[in-house]
Each structure stands twice: as C-alpha cells, then as structure tokens.
Design a protein around this motif. Structure first.
Motif, mmCIF file in Angstrom:
data_model
loop_
_atom_site.group_PDB
_atom_site.id
_atom_site.type_symbol
_atom_site.label_atom_id
_atom_site.label_comp_id
_atom_site.label_asym_id
_atom_site.label_seq_id
_atom_site.Cartn_x
_atom_site.Cartn_y
_atom_site.Cartn_z
ATOM 1 N N LEU A 149 0.829 -1.216 0.000
ATOM 2 C CA LEU A 149 0.000 0.000 0.000
ATOM 3 C C LEU A 149 0.858 1.258 0.000
ATOM 4 C CD1 LEU A 149 -2.840 -1.049 2.473
ATOM 5 C CD2 LEU A 149 -3.003 -0.783 -0.007
ATOM 6 N N VAL A 150 1.935 1.272 0.765
ATOM 7 C CA VAL A 150 2.850 2.423 0.777
ATOM 8 C C VAL A 150 3.466 2.606 -0.604
ATOM 9 C CG1 VAL A 150 5.071 3.270 1.677
ATOM 10 C CG2 VAL A 150 3.341 2.367 3.249
ATOM 11 N N LEU A 151 3.886 1.524 -1.237
ATOM 12 C CA LEU A 151 4.463 1.607 -2.575
ATOM 13 C C LEU A 151 3.454 2.206 -3.555
ATOM 14 C CD1 LEU A 151 6.780 0.954 -4.569
ATOM 15 C CD2 LEU A 151 5.689 -1.282 -4.887
ATOM 16 N N LEU A 152 2.227 1.720 -3.518
ATOM 17 C CA LEU A 152 1.198 2.249 -4.420
ATOM 18 C C LEU A 152 0.913 3.727 -4.141
ATOM 19 C CD1 LEU A 152 -1.255 -0.788 -4.459
ATOM 20 C CD2 LEU A 152 0.365 -0.093 -6.253
ATOM 21 N N MET A 153 0.873 4.092 -2.868
ATOM 22 C CA MET A 153 0.632 5.503 -2.525
ATOM 23 C C MET A 153 1.778 6.394 -2.968
ATOM 24 S SD MET A 153 -1.345 5.165 1.190
ATOM 25 C CE MET A 153 0.085 5.693 2.027
ATOM 26 N N THR A 154 3.026 5.951 -2.801
ATOM 27 C CA THR A 154 4.159 6.789 -3.223
ATOM 28 C C THR A 154 4.192 6.914 -4.742
ATOM 29 O OG1 THR A 154 5.692 4.913 -3.136
ATOM 30 C CG2 THR A 154 5.570 6.323 -1.185
ATOM 31 N N ARG A 155 3.830 5.853 -5.448
ATOM 32 C CA ARG A 155 3.802 5.936 -6.913
ATOM 33 C C ARG A 155 2.687 6.860 -7.385
ATOM 34 N NH1 ARG A 155 5.316 -0.126 -8.997
ATOM 35 N NH2 ARG A 155 7.510 0.022 -8.409
ATOM 36 N N SER A 156 1.507 6.766 -6.777
ATOM 37 C CA SER A 156 0.412 7.639 -7.204
ATOM 38 C C SER A 156 0.720 9.089 -6.843
ATOM 39 C CB SER A 156 -0.923 7.202 -6.600
ATOM 40 O OG SER A 156 -0.929 7.375 -5.213
ATOM 41 N N ARG A 157 1.402 9.307 -5.723
ATOM 42 C CA ARG A 157 1.794 10.669 -5.344
ATOM 43 C C ARG A 157 2.822 11.226 -6.332
ATOM 44 N NH1 ARG A 157 3.664 12.804 0.565
ATOM 45 N NH2 ARG A 157 3.873 14.946 -0.092
ATOM 46 N N ALA A 158 3.757 10.372 -6.777
ATOM 47 C CA ALA A 158 4.764 10.807 -7.748
ATOM 48 C C ALA A 158 4.098 11.178 -9.068
ATOM 49 C CB ALA A 158 5.807 9.724 -7.962
ATOM 50 N N VAL A 159 3.120 10.373 -9.494
ATOM 51 C CA VAL A 159 2.408 10.662 -10.741
ATOM 52 C C VAL A 159 1.628 11.967 -10.598
ATOM 53 C CG1 VAL A 159 0.514 9.874 -12.230
ATOM 54 C CG2 VAL A 159 2.286 8.263 -11.505
ATOM 55 N N ALA A 160 0.984 12.157 -9.451
ATOM 56 C CA ALA A 160 0.202 13.384 -9.229
ATOM 57 C C ALA A 160 1.090 14.625 -9.222
ATOM 58 C CB ALA A 160 -0.570 13.288 -7.924
ATOM 59 N N ASN A 161 2.344 14.477 -8.831
ATOM 60 C CA ASN A 161 3.259 15.619 -8.739
ATOM 61 C C ASN A 161 4.073 15.844 -10.005
ATOM 62 O OD1 ASN A 161 2.461 16.241 -6.142
ATOM 63 N ND2 ASN A 161 3.989 14.893 -5.221
ATOM 64 N N GLU A 162 3.905 14.980 -11.027
ATOM 65 C CA GLU A 162 4.646 15.170 -12.274
ATOM 66 C C GLU A 162 4.149 16.424 -12.982
ATOM 67 O OE1 GLU A 162 4.321 11.733 -14.770
ATOM 68 O OE2 GLU A 162 5.578 10.525 -13.455
ATOM 69 N N PRO A 163 5.075 17.183 -13.571
ATOM 70 C CA PRO A 163 4.645 18.360 -14.323
ATOM 71 C C PRO A 163 3.829 17.936 -15.544
ATOM 72 C CG PRO A 163 7.050 18.113 -14.348
ATOM 73 C CD PRO A 163 6.485 16.999 -13.544
ATOM 74 N N ARG A 164 2.807 18.695 -15.830
ATOM 75 C CA ARG A 164 1.946 18.386 -16.977
ATOM 76 C C ARG A 164 2.176 19.438 -18.050
ATOM 77 N NH1 ARG A 164 -1.179 14.401 -14.854
ATOM 78 N NH2 ARG A 164 -1.717 14.595 -12.687
ATOM 79 N N PRO A 165 2.112 19.013 -19.314
ATOM 80 C CA PRO A 165 2.280 19.999 -20.395
ATOM 81 C C PRO A 165 1.157 21.041 -20.345
ATOM 82 C CG PRO A 165 1.960 17.755 -21.285
ATOM 83 C CD PRO A 165 1.878 17.681 -19.791
ATOM 84 N N ALA A 166 1.505 22.258 -20.690
ATOM 85 C CA ALA A 166 0.516 23.342 -20.716
ATOM 86 C C ALA A 166 -0.541 23.033 -21.764
ATOM 87 C CB ALA A 166 1.199 24.663 -21.022
ATOM 88 N N ALA A 167 -1.737 23.523 -21.523
ATOM 89 C CA ALA A 167 -2.842 23.300 -22.460
ATOM 90 C C ALA A 167 -2.461 23.818 -23.840
ATOM 91 C CB ALA A 167 -4.105 23.996 -21.959
ATOM 92 N N GLY A 168 -2.715 23.024 -24.856
ATOM 93 C CA GLY A 168 -2.447 23.429 -26.232
ATOM 94 C C GLY A 168 -1.013 23.211 -26.672
ATOM 95 N N SER A 169 -0.131 22.778 -25.766
ATOM 96 C CA SER A 169 1.250 22.549 -26.192
ATOM 97 C C SER A 169 1.456 21.080 -26.499
ATOM 98 C CB SER A 169 2.228 22.990 -25.102
ATOM 99 O OG SER A 169 2.116 22.146 -23.981
ATOM 100 N N SER A 170 2.380 20.822 -27.358
ATOM 101 C CA SER A 170 2.701 19.467 -27.760
ATOM 102 C C SER A 170 3.745 18.897 -26.782
ATOM 103 C CB SER A 170 3.270 19.476 -29.179
ATOM 104 O OG SER A 170 3.849 18.233 -29.469
ATOM 105 N N PRO A 171 3.598 17.628 -26.406
ATOM 106 C CA PRO A 171 4.570 17.057 -25.485
ATOM 107 C C PRO A 171 5.978 17.038 -26.059
ATOM 108 C CG PRO A 171 2.763 15.495 -25.898
ATOM 109 C CD PRO A 171 2.523 16.715 -26.718
ATOM 110 N N THR A 172 6.098 17.099 -27.383
ATOM 111 C CA THR A 172 7.411 17.059 -27.989
ATOM 112 C C THR A 172 7.860 18.431 -28.444
ATOM 113 O OG1 THR A 172 6.416 16.498 -30.127
ATOM 114 C CG2 THR A 172 7.171 14.657 -28.751
ATOM 115 N N ALA A 173 7.118 19.455 -28.098
ATOM 116 C CA ALA A 173 7.483 20.814 -28.517
ATOM 117 C C ALA A 173 8.862 21.161 -27.985
ATOM 118 C CB ALA A 173 6.460 21.825 -28.004
ATOM 119 N N GLY A 174 9.646 21.754 -28.816
ATOM 120 C CA GLY A 174 10.970 22.179 -28.418
ATOM 121 C C GLY A 174 12.031 21.109 -28.607
ATOM 122 N N SER A 175 11.628 19.921 -29.037
ATOM 123 C CA SER A 175 12.648 18.891 -29.279
ATOM 124 C C SER A 175 13.049 18.939 -30.727
ATOM 125 C CB SER A 175 12.121 17.499 -28.897
ATOM 126 O OG SER A 175 11.057 17.138 -29.741
#
Length: 177
Positions: A149-175
């Motif tokens: 349960l701790v492992l699952l909670m830490t993984r879900s917390r890490a996913v929740a804290n990942e930066p998200r691309p701004a609306a309308g931007s491409s995930p590969t923009a700038g590459s």
C-alpha cells in the motif's frame, strides 16, 4: 521444546539467529534503498520477511526445527530494517513533525508485537505449536500488505506531482529531430 524434541541450546539458537544479522543488515538495506528507492526496498524487505514467516509456520506444521531455524534467520535479516526502511518515505511528508512520526511509527510496530505476544500464546494453548507459530506468522505477514500500500501511494503521489504539459502545447514541442 518438547513439541520439536530439541535441547535448550537449540531453542536459544532460535533467538540468536534472529538478532545476530541486525549488526549489518540495516546498513546494507539502507544502501540498497538509496539505489533502488525506499518504497521498493520496503516491499522487498517485507516480502523477504513474509518468506521467513511462512518457513516458521511450515516448520511448526511439519515439526521441522531446521525450517523454523531458517525462517528465523530470514526474519532476523529483516528485523531492524523494517524499523528504519519507511523513514526516507515519511521524512519529506512530515519534516516538521519528525519526532512525532518516529514515535507514532515505532509505537505502531510495537503494537503489532504486543498483539502477537497476546495472540500467539492463546493460539498455542488452543491449537498447539502449529497454531501458535502460524498465528505469529500471519500477524507478521500483514506488514507486506502495508508495504505494498505504501508503494502504491508513493507511486500515485509521484504521478500526481509530475509536471503536466501546458494546455495546447505538444509534449514534444521544443525537441529537435
């Protein structure tokens, strides 16, 4: 002693092999936690402990001292590591209340011990050696569920804290291609 037909020395060895590994294993598991991640190591430590619990229970069922001894060695390898493994996970969450967290966590671990110290003798009186050892083993294996349960909670917390691309931007923009 009489159920397994062992000497006092053999019985005392069950405690010796349990506590002796604690001189080194917390350090080893600490280094591995830094390399593999604290939550991953917490699950690994509890999984190893669960194997030890199963061997102790099976040894009791089969009245096999050697299985109980091997199970106790495995449990000894994980004993102190279970006490310290969660702290890197808890430290960032409770940085301002560190002493309280350590106290609560230690009290929780000791509460499990107290439950075991109460339940195992009752099971032994009602069902003999096998019941007493399996009761202790089942209580000990609940830690594996908590670790997952701790492992699952830490993984879900890490996913929740990942930066998200701004609306309308491409995930590969700038590459560059």
């Amino acid at each position: 002693e009489t159920d397994l037909n062992i000497s006092s020395t053999s019985f005392e060895a069950l405690n010796s092999v349990y506590f002796a590994p604690n001189i080194i294993t917390p350090f080893v598991f600490g280094v591995l936690s830094q390399r593999l991640g604290s939550a991953n190591m917490l699950v690994a430590i509890y999984f190893i402990a669960a194997v030890g619990h199963v061997l102790v229970g099976l040894g009791g069922s089969l009245l096999n001292y050697d299985l109980i001894l091997v199970g106790r060695v495995i449990l000894g390898v994980t004993y102190e590591s279970i006490d310290v493994a969660p702290f890197p996970i808890l430290a960032p969450i409770f940085a301002d209340d560190w002493a309280t967290v350590v106290g609560i966590f230690s009290a929780g671990l000791r509460m499990g011990s107290v439950v075991n110290f109460f339940m195992s003798p009752v099971a032994y009186r009602l069902g003999g050696l096998t019941a007493g050892l399996w009761t202790a083993s089942v209580i000990g294996m609940t830690g594996l569920l908590a670790a997952v349960l701790v492992l699952l909670m830490t993984r879900s917390r890490a996913v929740a804290n990942e930066p998200r691309p701004a609306a309308g931007s491409s995930p590969t923009a700038g590459s560059s291609s």
